[in-house]
Design a protein around this motif. Structure first.
Motif, PDB file in Angstrom:
ATOM      1  N   LEU A  74     -37.511  13.183  -3.351  1.00 43.17           N
ATOM      2  CA  LEU A  74     -37.138  14.584  -3.163  1.00 43.17           C
ATOM      3  C   LEU A  74     -38.373  15.475  -3.065  1.00 43.17           C
ATOM      4  N   LEU A  75     -39.378  15.191  -3.882  1.00 40.42           N
ATOM      5  CA  LEU A  75     -40.605  15.987  -3.831  1.00 40.42           C
ATOM      6  C   LEU A  75     -41.304  15.830  -2.483  1.00 40.42           C
ATOM      7  N   LYS A  76     -41.333  14.588  -1.968  1.00 39.25           N
ATOM      8  CA  LYS A  76     -41.943  14.364  -0.659  1.00 39.25           C
ATOM      9  C   LYS A  76     -41.145  15.066   0.435  1.00 39.25           C
ATOM     10  N   GLY A  77     -39.816  15.033   0.318  1.00 41.63           N
ATOM     11  CA  GLY A  77     -38.978  15.689   1.310  1.00 41.63           C
ATOM     12  C   GLY A  77     -39.229  17.184   1.367  1.00 41.63           C
ATOM     13  N   LEU A  78     -39.351  17.819   0.200  1.00 43.64           N
ATOM     14  CA  LEU A  78     -39.640  19.253   0.170  1.00 43.64           C
ATOM     15  C   LEU A  78     -41.042  19.531   0.700  1.00 43.64           C
ATOM     16  N   GLY A  79     -41.969  18.591   0.456  1.00 43.90           N
ATOM     17  CA  GLY A  79     -43.316  18.740   1.008  1.00 43.90           C
ATOM     18  C   GLY A  79     -43.321  18.641   2.522  1.00 43.90           C
ATOM     19  N   ASP A  80     -42.434  17.799   3.077  1.00 48.26           N
ATOM     20  CA  ASP A  80     -42.353  17.640   4.535  1.00 48.26           C
ATOM     21  C   ASP A  80     -42.053  18.956   5.238  1.00 48.26           C
ATOM     22  N   ILE A  81     -41.314  19.834   4.562  1.00 49.93           N
ATOM     23  CA  ILE A  81     -40.922  21.095   5.204  1.00 49.93           C
ATOM     24  C   ILE A  81     -41.736  22.276   4.670  1.00 49.93           C
ATOM     25  N   GLY A  82     -42.818  21.964   3.948  1.00 49.86           N
ATOM     26  CA  GLY A  82     -43.724  23.010   3.497  1.00 49.86           C
ATOM     27  C   GLY A  82     -43.202  23.890   2.386  1.00 49.86           C
ATOM     28  N   ARG A  83     -42.244  23.382   1.599  1.00 43.33           N
ATOM     29  CA  ARG A  83     -41.691  24.182   0.510  1.00 43.33           C
ATOM     30  C   ARG A  83     -42.280  23.733  -0.828  1.00 43.33           C
ATOM     31  N   GLN A  84     -43.586  24.001  -0.989  1.00 41.44           N
ATOM     32  CA  GLN A  84     -44.241  23.648  -2.243  1.00 41.44           C
ATOM     33  C   GLN A  84     -43.686  24.454  -3.417  1.00 41.44           C
ATOM     34  N   LEU A  86     -40.532  25.105  -3.897  1.00 39.93           N
ATOM     35  CA  LEU A  86     -39.365  24.371  -4.376  1.00 39.93           C
ATOM     36  C   LEU A  86     -39.772  23.041  -5.013  1.00 39.93           C
ATOM     37  N   GLN A  87     -40.872  22.473  -4.540  1.00 35.11           N
ATOM     38  CA  GLN A  87     -41.412  21.271  -5.197  1.00 35.11           C
ATOM     39  C   GLN A  87     -41.725  21.571  -6.659  1.00 35.11           C
ATOM     40  N   ARG A  88     -42.428  22.674  -6.884  1.00 28.76           N
ATOM     41  CA  ARG A  88     -42.807  23.038  -8.258  1.00 28.76           C
ATOM     42  C   ARG A  88     -41.569  23.308  -9.106  1.00 28.76           C
ATOM     43  N   LEU A  89     -40.592  23.962  -8.497  1.00 21.42           N
ATOM     44  CA  LEU A  89     -39.355  24.263  -9.226  1.00 21.42           C
ATOM     45  C   LEU A  89     -38.674  22.980  -9.677  1.00 21.42           C
ATOM     46  N   LEU A  90     -38.599  21.990  -8.790  1.00 18.63           N
ATOM     47  CA  LEU A  90     -37.934  20.730  -9.120  1.00 18.63           C
ATOM     48  C   LEU A  90     -38.761  19.908 -10.102  1.00 18.63           C
ATOM     49  N   ARG A  91     -40.073  19.925  -9.936  1.00 21.57           N
ATOM     50  CA  ARG A  91     -40.945  19.104 -10.783  1.00 21.57           C
ATOM     51  C   ARG A  91     -41.127  19.695 -12.177  1.00 21.57           C
ATOM     52  N   ASP A  92     -41.298  21.022 -12.243  1.00 19.26           N
ATOM     53  CA  ASP A  92     -41.678  21.655 -13.505  1.00 19.26           C
ATOM     54  C   ASP A  92     -40.557  22.423 -14.181  1.00 19.26           C
ATOM     55  N   GLY A  93     -39.393  22.544 -13.537  1.00 20.99           N
ATOM     56  CA  GLY A  93     -38.295  23.285 -14.140  1.00 20.99           C
ATOM     57  C   GLY A  93     -38.601  24.766 -14.210  1.00 20.99           C
ATOM     58  N   PRO A  94     -38.143  25.446 -15.270  1.00 20.93           N
ATOM     59  CA  PRO A  94     -38.365  26.893 -15.387  1.00 20.93           C
ATOM     60  C   PRO A  94     -39.837  27.272 -15.317  1.00 20.93           C
ATOM     61  N   ASP A  95     -40.745  26.409 -15.848  1.00 17.13           N
ATOM     62  CA  ASP A  95     -42.172  26.710 -15.765  1.00 17.13           C
ATOM     63  C   ASP A  95     -42.629  26.760 -14.318  1.00 17.13           C
ATOM     64  N   GLY A  96     -42.024  25.911 -13.481  1.00 12.58           N
ATOM     65  CA  GLY A  96     -42.390  25.897 -12.073  1.00 12.58           C
ATOM     66  C   GLY A  96     -42.031  27.192 -11.382  1.00 12.58           C
ATOM     67  N   ILE A  97     -40.972  27.852 -11.855  1.00 14.71           N
ATOM     68  CA  ILE A  97     -40.573  29.119 -11.251  1.00 14.71           C
ATOM     69  C   ILE A  97     -41.658  30.168 -11.494  1.00 14.71           C
TER      70      ILE A  97
END
Length: 228
Positions: A74-84, A86-97
């Motif tokens: 999922l992280l690679k998929g979000l990276g494919d479309i340049g949505r870093q 959303l990557q951070r949001l998925l990886r880090d949770g609320p801290d990523g926001i």
């Protein structure tokens, strides 16, 4: 017992799902699916059936391509479309926001569609078949159902009884999905929604969850967005 994803991950999936449904993101989502197929995380038939990020998450989970702590596809998929973001949001949770500067947006409320005018013809002309209106079906509980499926396990029949479903309903559901617990829960919720329509609300579902002492699922369901 299989490990469950954390509440932060489930919340992130719903937020990302809303973000990717915003105008202009359809082609990006198709690009994400193409990248997952190239890496053999999905096949063509699976990709054709996937309509949004929530469904993608469920499919990869059922294929054991992702699991708690291992969400690289999922992280690679979000990276494919340049949505870093959303990557951070998925990886880090609320801290990523916070760290990623991602600001979640309120889901857009669906505007009721006006039915097209049908020319008046001879009395023998067939009546147009119109899809059920939101006024008839009530709230859209798809996000709420997603959370409940994630958090309600083998006690789903207990919840079903609180929703006024019957043993006959449970027997049919198990017959349709004898070895898939997730599909049993999803089918039970959809049956309840189809049967009770406008009376099948998020509030009534949350109340039923609390009667079953499924308070974590109730808390998560209360946080989901609904449209009317």
């Amino acid at each position: 017992m299989a490990e469950k994803f954390s509440d932060d991950v489930i919340t992130a999936v719903m937020t990302i799902n809303n973000a990717l449904k915003e105008p202009g993101n359809n082609e990006k989502f198709e690009l994400m699916l193409a990248g997952l197929m190239m890496r053999d995380d999905l096949n063509q038939r699976e990709a054709d059936d996937i309509k949004d990020f929530q469904q993608l998450f469920i499919t990869l989970k059922e294929k054991d391509k992702i699991r708690p702590g291992k969400i690289k596809p999922l992280l690679k998929g979000l990276g494919d479309i340049g949505r870093q973001d959303l990557q951070r949001l998925l990886r880090d949770g609320p801290d990523g926001i916070v760290q990623g500067g991602y600001e979640s947006k309120k889901p857009q409320t669906k505007k009721p569609q006006t039915a097209r005018e049908v020319p008046v013809g001879p009395s023998t002309a067939p009546n147009p078949v119109m899809p059920p209106s939101e006024e008839i079906m009530g709230e859209d509980l798809s996000q709420c159902f997603f959370v409940v499926v994630e958090h309600v396990g083998r006690d789903w029949r207990f919840l079903g009884r609180q929703l006024n479903l019957r043993q006959f309903d449970f027997d049919q559901i198990v017959e349709q999905h004898p070895r898939n617990l997730r599909e049993q829960v999803q089918t039970m919720l959809e049956l309840w929604k189809d049967r009770y329509r406008t009376k099948a609300t998020k509030a009534s579902l949350v109340a039923a969850l609390r009667k079953c002492r499924m308070n974590l699922a109730a808390d998560m369901a209360e946080k989901t967005a609904t449209t009317e």
